[in-house]
Design an enzyme around this catalytic site. Sequence first.
Site, PDB file in Angstrom:
ATOM      1  N   TYR A  56       0.839  -1.203   0.000  1.00  0.00           N
ATOM      2  CA  TYR A  56       0.000   0.000   0.000  1.00  0.00           C
ATOM      3  C   TYR A  56       0.879   1.260   0.000  1.00  0.00           C
ATOM      4  O   TYR A  56       0.920   2.028   0.956  1.00  0.00           O
ATOM      5  CB  TYR A  56      -0.961   0.003   1.201  1.00  0.00           C
ATOM      6  CG  TYR A  56      -1.794  -1.264   1.369  1.00  0.00           C
ATOM      7  CD1 TYR A  56      -2.005  -2.135   0.305  1.00  0.00           C
ATOM      8  CD2 TYR A  56      -2.367  -1.586   2.597  1.00  0.00           C
ATOM      9  CE1 TYR A  56      -2.755  -3.294   0.463  1.00  0.00           C
ATOM     10  CE2 TYR A  56      -3.131  -2.736   2.758  1.00  0.00           C
ATOM     11  CZ  TYR A  56      -3.311  -3.593   1.682  1.00  0.00           C
ATOM     12  OH  TYR A  56      -4.052  -4.730   1.847  1.00  0.00           O
ATOM     13  N   HIS A 119       1.514 -11.776   1.852  1.00  0.00           N
ATOM     14  CA  HIS A 119       0.385 -11.146   1.148  1.00  0.00           C
ATOM     15  C   HIS A 119      -0.221 -12.081   0.087  1.00  0.00           C
ATOM     16  O   HIS A 119      -1.434 -12.167  -0.052  1.00  0.00           O
ATOM     17  CB  HIS A 119       0.877  -9.842   0.501  1.00  0.00           C
ATOM     18  CG  HIS A 119      -0.178  -8.802   0.361  1.00  0.00           C
ATOM     19  ND1 HIS A 119       0.090  -7.463   0.365  1.00  0.00           N
ATOM     20  CD2 HIS A 119      -1.512  -8.891   0.203  1.00  0.00           C
ATOM     21  CE1 HIS A 119      -1.031  -6.773   0.219  1.00  0.00           C
ATOM     22  NE2 HIS A 119      -2.014  -7.623   0.112  1.00  0.00           N
ATOM     23  N   SER A 197     -11.952  -6.774   2.360  1.00  0.00           N
ATOM     24  CA  SER A 197     -13.038  -6.211   1.529  1.00  0.00           C
ATOM     25  C   SER A 197     -14.406  -6.679   2.040  1.00  0.00           C
ATOM     26  O   SER A 197     -15.235  -7.177   1.264  1.00  0.00           O
ATOM     27  CB  SER A 197     -12.839  -6.560   0.051  1.00  0.00           C
ATOM     28  OG  SER A 197     -11.615  -6.055  -0.435  1.00  0.00           O
ATOM     29  N   PRO A 198     -14.663  -6.522   3.354  1.00  0.00           N
ATOM     30  CA  PRO A 198     -15.897  -7.060   3.933  1.00  0.00           C
ATOM     31  C   PRO A 198     -17.151  -6.327   3.475  1.00  0.00           C
ATOM     32  O   PRO A 198     -18.256  -6.841   3.629  1.00  0.00           O
ATOM     33  CB  PRO A 198     -15.681  -6.863   5.449  1.00  0.00           C
ATOM     34  CG  PRO A 198     -14.757  -5.698   5.539  1.00  0.00           C
ATOM     35  CD  PRO A 198     -13.839  -5.820   4.365  1.00  0.00           C
ATOM     36  N   LEU A 199     -16.946  -5.133   2.900  1.00  0.00           N
ATOM     37  CA  LEU A 199     -18.090  -4.383   2.371  1.00  0.00           C
ATOM     38  C   LEU A 199     -18.120  -4.480   0.846  1.00  0.00           C
ATOM     39  O   LEU A 199     -18.693  -3.617   0.172  1.00  0.00           O
ATOM     40  CB  LEU A 199     -18.000  -2.917   2.821  1.00  0.00           C
ATOM     41  CG  LEU A 199     -18.101  -2.720   4.343  1.00  0.00           C
ATOM     42  CD1 LEU A 199     -17.724  -1.298   4.744  1.00  0.00           C
ATOM     43  CD2 LEU A 199     -19.513  -3.052   4.831  1.00  0.00           C
ATOM     44  N   GLY A 200     -17.509  -5.537   0.326  1.00  0.00           N
ATOM     45  CA  GLY A 200     -17.523  -5.741  -1.132  1.00  0.00           C
ATOM     46  C   GLY A 200     -16.948  -4.553  -1.882  1.00  0.00           C
ATOM     47  O   GLY A 200     -17.458  -4.166  -2.935  1.00  0.00           O
ATOM     48  N   ARG A 201     -15.843  -3.981  -1.330  1.00  0.00           N
ATOM     49  CA  ARG A 201     -15.172  -2.799  -1.911  1.00  0.00           C
ATOM     50  C   ARG A 201     -16.115  -1.597  -1.989  1.00  0.00           C
ATOM     51  O   ARG A 201     -15.978  -0.732  -2.852  1.00  0.00           O
ATOM     52  CB  ARG A 201     -14.604  -3.099  -3.302  1.00  0.00           C
ATOM     53  CG  ARG A 201     -13.691  -4.308  -3.315  1.00  0.00           C
ATOM     54  CD  ARG A 201     -13.103  -4.590  -4.680  1.00  0.00           C
ATOM     55  NE  ARG A 201     -12.655  -5.964  -4.780  1.00  0.00           N
ATOM     56  CZ  ARG A 201     -11.602  -6.473  -4.161  1.00  0.00           C
ATOM     57  NH1 ARG A 201     -10.852  -5.705  -3.428  1.00  0.00           N
ATOM     58  NH2 ARG A 201     -11.288  -7.743  -4.294  1.00  0.00           N
ATOM     59  N   GLY A 206     -24.363   0.550  -0.310  1.00  0.00           N
ATOM     60  CA  GLY A 206     -25.425   1.304  -0.976  1.00  0.00           C
ATOM     61  C   GLY A 206     -24.913   2.523  -1.732  1.00  0.00           C
ATOM     62  O   GLY A 206     -25.703   3.364  -2.156  1.00  0.00           O
TER      63      GLY A 206
HETATM   64  N1  LIG Z   1      -4.989  -9.284   1.863  1.00  0.00           N
HETATM   65  C1  LIG Z   1      -5.341  -8.707   0.745  1.00  0.00           C
HETATM   66  O1  LIG Z   1      -4.950  -9.100  -0.346  1.00  0.00           O
HETATM   67  C2  LIG Z   1      -6.269  -7.518   0.807  1.00  0.00           C
HETATM   68  C3  LIG Z   1      -6.942  -7.084  -0.359  1.00  0.00           C
HETATM   69  C4  LIG Z   1      -7.822  -6.001  -0.243  1.00  0.00           C
HETATM   70  C5  LIG Z   1      -8.003  -5.373   0.977  1.00  0.00           C
HETATM   71  N2  LIG Z   1      -7.323  -5.803   2.085  1.00  0.00           N
HETATM   72  C6  LIG Z   1      -7.496  -5.159   3.403  1.00  0.00           C
HETATM   73  O2  LIG Z   1      -8.886  -5.118   3.730  1.00  0.00           O
HETATM   74  C7  LIG Z   1      -9.272  -3.784   4.040  1.00  0.00           C
HETATM   75  C8  LIG Z   1     -10.720  -3.541   3.683  1.00  0.00           C
HETATM   76  O3  LIG Z   1     -10.991  -3.879   2.343  1.00  0.00           O
HETATM   77  P1  LIG Z   1     -11.318  -2.810   1.199  1.00  0.00           P
HETATM   78  O4  LIG Z   1     -10.865  -1.443   1.644  1.00  0.00           O
HETATM   79  O5  LIG Z   1     -10.796  -3.392  -0.064  1.00  0.00           O
HETATM   80  O6  LIG Z   1     -12.876  -2.869   1.039  1.00  0.00           O
HETATM   81  P2  LIG Z   1     -14.159  -2.617   1.953  1.00  0.00           P
HETATM   82  O7  LIG Z   1     -13.782  -2.381   3.349  1.00  0.00           O
HETATM   83  O8  LIG Z   1     -15.091  -3.709   1.613  1.00  0.00           O
HETATM   84  O9  LIG Z   1     -14.741  -1.284   1.298  1.00  0.00           O
HETATM   85  C9  LIG Z   1     -14.038  -0.077   1.268  1.00  0.00           C
HETATM   86  C10 LIG Z   1     -14.821   0.917   0.431  1.00  0.00           C
HETATM   87  O10 LIG Z   1     -16.109   1.132   1.014  1.00  0.00           O
HETATM   88  C11 LIG Z   1     -16.292   2.504   1.320  1.00  0.00           C
HETATM   89  N3  LIG Z   1     -16.992   2.530   2.630  1.00  0.00           N
HETATM   90  C12 LIG Z   1     -16.574   1.982   3.798  1.00  0.00           C
HETATM   91  N4  LIG Z   1     -17.505   2.118   4.760  1.00  0.00           N
HETATM   92  C13 LIG Z   1     -18.538   2.776   4.177  1.00  0.00           C
HETATM   93  C14 LIG Z   1     -19.821   3.199   4.643  1.00  0.00           C
HETATM   94  N5  LIG Z   1     -20.210   2.967   5.901  1.00  0.00           N
HETATM   95  N6  LIG Z   1     -20.653   3.839   3.769  1.00  0.00           N
HETATM   96  C15 LIG Z   1     -20.266   4.068   2.499  1.00  0.00           C
HETATM   97  N7  LIG Z   1     -19.073   3.688   1.988  1.00  0.00           N
HETATM   98  C16 LIG Z   1     -18.217   3.049   2.827  1.00  0.00           C
HETATM   99  C17 LIG Z   1     -14.908   3.109   1.376  1.00  0.00           C
HETATM  100  O11 LIG Z   1     -14.960   4.442   0.950  1.00  0.00           O
HETATM  101  P3  LIG Z   1     -14.422   5.663   1.870  1.00  0.00           P
HETATM  102  O12 LIG Z   1     -12.996   5.352   2.200  1.00  0.00           O
HETATM  103  O13 LIG Z   1     -14.564   6.827   0.971  1.00  0.00           O
HETATM  104  O14 LIG Z   1     -15.334   5.682   3.069  1.00  0.00           O
HETATM  105  C18 LIG Z   1     -14.154   2.263   0.342  1.00  0.00           C
HETATM  106  O15 LIG Z   1     -14.381   2.769  -0.955  1.00  0.00           O
HETATM  107  C19 LIG Z   1      -8.260  -2.937   3.249  1.00  0.00           C
HETATM  108  O16 LIG Z   1      -8.195  -1.630   3.748  1.00  0.00           O
HETATM  109  C20 LIG Z   1      -6.992  -3.720   3.424  1.00  0.00           C
HETATM  110  O17 LIG Z   1      -6.407  -3.421   4.688  1.00  0.00           O
HETATM  111  C21 LIG Z   1      -6.469  -6.872   2.008  1.00  0.00           C
END
Ligand SMILES: NC(=O)c1ccc[n+]([C@@H]2O[C@H](COP(=O)([O-])OP(=O)(O)OC[C@H]3O[C@@H](n4cnc5c(N)ncnc54)[C@H](OP(=O)(O)O)[C@@H]3O)[C@@H](O)[C@H]2O)c1
Length: 320
Positions: A56, A119, A197-201, A206
Amino acid sequence: MQKRQLGRYGLETSAIGYGAMGISLAYGPSDEQDGLAAIRKAFELGVTLFDTAELYGFGANEKLLGQAVKGFRDDIQIATKFGYTPDFGLDSHPAHIREVLDNSLRYLGTDHVDVFYQHRVDPAVPIEDVAGAVGELIAAGKVRYFGLSEAGPSTIRRAHAVQPVSVLQTEYSLFERDVETLFPTLTELGIGFVPYSPLGRGFLTGTARPASQYDETDMRRTDPRWQPGNFEKNLKSVAQLTDLAKEMDATISQLALAWLLAQGENVVPIPGSRSQARVAENVGAASLTLTPGDLERIAAILPDGGHGARYVESFLPHWD
Ligand SMILES: NC(=O)c1ccc[n+]([C@@H]2O[C@H](COP(=O)([O-])OP(=O)(O)OC[C@H]3O[C@@H](n4cnc5c(N)ncnc54)[C@H](OP(=O)(O)O)[C@@H]3O)[C@@H](O)[C@H]2O)c1
């Protein structure tokens, strides 16, 4: 917030963690001050597990996290990851692992990381060598717990035989279920699970827009779940889940995270957000308990996950 045991090797964290990736990568331009404030808000609200990686920003994300947590580093668990090169190649050679850790410690401003994840599995390096190298770093006190990300059952077992694996991190959400096939292995070996990516990115919040409306640097422009055909079907499921969440006086983001918490006591999701308000919303999921009836209604809307693959083909991990 409640605590959870991540595996049976001593790692304890808050039930919901925080993922810092989006501050530096994947979801378009970010404001550093917003990122710092979001991390601090998460801690204020009880989050203790903070997730970053060398990938990152090769220093950028770890430096920012280190700066944000300076006043409370000893009260939290920092997880970081090694094994990617800047061109998205892989390098898990032991000498490289040691070099990455020294850089991470310097960037984070700490003398140890709580979880050090590989990773991605590197086919050029036997997993036993990786586990042995991390084991030496644990013995040296620079790392507390060993983690794997996107590893398959045979790799997990081979690694575990050399150095106990405390936690597996892999994508998991209402939209992505494949990893459930690994749960019996994790239970048998006493390994905790961190859904990324627990919120499906962001789709499960919504706020999804058509792919073309995202910034050029935002991976959702090419994410299969955002492409025409899949996008409309996914929107429909999200609308149904949003209605269901409203009946519970919750938001769909909270419902999506509460669903993960309901999948097992060893599960700690790490939602990412650069906004203090959205962090607070997400943390609120720890207070939402889903009944068996709620889980059945969710399963009726999304029995097998979302529509479309979770990555473009060239990035899809293949487990062994
Ligand atoms: N091990 C791996 O290969 C791997 C791969 C991917 C991710 N990860 C880890 O997992 C973490 C989480 O995954 P992720 O960031 O990919 O996806 P995520 O948590 O599923 O979703 C993040 C996205 O959702 C938005 N969001 C979050 N909460 C929200 C809410 N309450 N209302 C509206 N929008 C919301 C964020 O935007 P805003 O920031 O604008 O709020 C961002 O665009 C990463 O930060 C990383 O540390 C690990």
